[in-house]
Scaffold this active site. Sequence first.
Site, PDB file in Angstrom:
ATOM      1  N   LYS A  76      34.267 -11.799  -4.469  1.00 15.05           N
ATOM      2  CA  LYS A  76      35.733 -11.847  -4.537  1.00 15.05           C
ATOM      3  C   LYS A  76      36.170 -13.298  -4.345  1.00 15.05           C
ATOM      4  O   LYS A  76      35.559 -14.044  -3.568  1.00 15.05           O
ATOM      5  CB  LYS A  76      36.294 -10.965  -3.420  1.00 15.05           C
ATOM      6  N   SER A 151      43.310  -5.220  -2.526  1.00 19.99           N
ATOM      7  CA  SER A 151      43.291  -6.496  -3.193  1.00 19.99           C
ATOM      8  C   SER A 151      41.944  -6.833  -3.849  1.00 19.99           C
ATOM      9  O   SER A 151      41.869  -7.794  -4.619  1.00 19.99           O
ATOM     10  CB  SER A 151      43.683  -7.619  -2.239  1.00 19.99           C
ATOM     11  N   SER A 175      41.769  -3.022   1.531  1.00 20.49           N
ATOM     12  CA  SER A 175      41.479  -3.745   0.290  1.00 20.49           C
ATOM     13  C   SER A 175      40.069  -3.631  -0.257  1.00 20.49           C
ATOM     14  O   SER A 175      39.810  -4.118  -1.352  1.00 20.49           O
ATOM     15  CB  SER A 175      41.843  -5.221   0.460  1.00 20.49           C
TER      16      SER A 175
END
Lengths: 488, 95
Positions: A76, A151, A175
């Site tokens: 990420k 997210s 997330s």
Amino acid sequence: MTNYTLKQCSDMLQQRQVSAVELAQEYLQTIKQNNSQINAYTTLNPDITLEEAKAADVRLQEGSGSLLTGVPIAYKDIFCHQGWKTACSSKMLDNFIAPYTATVVQNLLDAGMVTLGRTNMDEFAMGSTTETSFHGITRNPWQLEHVPGGSSGGSAAAVAARLAPAALGSDTGGSIRQPASHCGITGLKPTYGMVSRFGMVAYASSFDQAGPMAQTAEDCALLLNHMVSFDQRDSTSLDREKENFARNLNQPLQGLTVGLPKEYINSGCDAQVQNKIQVAIELLKKQGVNIVEVSLPHTELSIPAYYVLTSAEASTNLSRYDGVRYGYRAAEFSNLDEMYSKTRSEGFGHEVQRRIMMGTYVLSHGYYDAYYLKAQKLRRLVANDFQAAFEQCDVILGPVAPTAAPKLGSDIHDPVQMYLSDIYTISVNLAGLPALSLPVGLTDAGLPVGMQLIGNYFTEAQLFNIAHQIQLNSDWHTKVPSCGTNEN
Amino acid sequence: MALTLSDVEKIARLARLQLSEEEQYHVLEELNGIFALVEKMQQVDTDGIEPMAHPHEVALRLREDVVTETDQSHLYQQCAPQVENRLYLVPKVIE
């Protein structure tokens, strides 16, 4: 098609059925073909990927690697990685090449994992749909007009579309778990303090945790084994004895007690989500699990407590973005103050600015007691709720999200609606507990539904055990979306 | 407890954010919407409850007072907008 689990990649590499370079090339090819459909990856550096793969092959030849040597992974965009653009999907860091590497990433590099690239996220991890990214939206590989969640939406979409066997995500209020649920994969938020936060761009420091995202619980356990470490450079890192999180995968579930919070029933959760979870519960019952009702009375209050505390922590953490030492700097300003405010107003997206505003307000003079301190007391009550519930059960089970993935553009305009949909995940971060999300089927519309298992502190091995037993007796985790993974 | 436009201006100033008047109205509406949620917190009796800043009862670790870091200014300043002689350049602060 690159439909391998992390474990399968590891086995193939260990048995020399494929080289790390060949495997990396296969994934890079799939990414080249399919990523544009879903925009899971935002940064690729194939040269670096292949360099890492070559080094992994040397270690595999020498026998000096780990089980993860040569296994590809996506990160990420929130993790600093030396030499890679580390943008947090924000304009504020779109020019930032990290000069150092996050501890969790370094641990995996040391284990010999091969970096495929960096995945899309909500800007600074603030959001639940990956729609606030500066690098465009990510599409759900199951239904392209739907969000992947957030997210860590890019990481979830990449694993679901088989553009990576595994990915790292981060979880502050859900997330990792929520995008895992929306994309039909497995993800874990570890106990707070297990995984170092050094080098992970901070959103809310007392909530953030990095975690594994993959197709199976076994994969996540193998990854977690290398992610966890005591880190001197993270003052909240816990110094614990090394453990093998995969050690209990095959333990029978007979006699385990699972608690269902009564506040989660009839709480606005979609009927199809509830039905899928009920099927999984029946599966557990067949394995000799006892189901009991428990109570988490402060569930609803976790929402305002979470938003006050995380926005307060975020407003402090994001005050470092001032255009002085790194990141975006406004082009025109007549004095220092204007440099700060123009840089921040131009560099941050709307959601980030809104949360900074809220955080600034709740911490400002006169309001601290009523909001921030009150929220901290509610945090204690939420944590106490879980401890009381764990007197009645070994693990808590519930939904991850009230619905399957919504359509793109659907609730971004109503922040209250967006916040309410986090109700099952945020109390876990308030308490700092470990929690896992695993797929339990598809809705009639073909969208994945996830189920959440919440354990007491440091019970990751048990969470993996339960999820693994479910996955041995079902095939939901093996399903692959067709639209985001077109084969040529 | 509704916020006013002047509250929004003050908060923006503290947060070093520059919002246009239209954006200010938009933020005002959004913040007031969120605060309705926050008001619910006040309904709970929290007398005698210890605030929880952090999930674990751990104290900040101390370490030996010895130098362990090396000078990496060259590496860390490569990403700076404007640097001269290891100093970060900004507009004049003192008139």
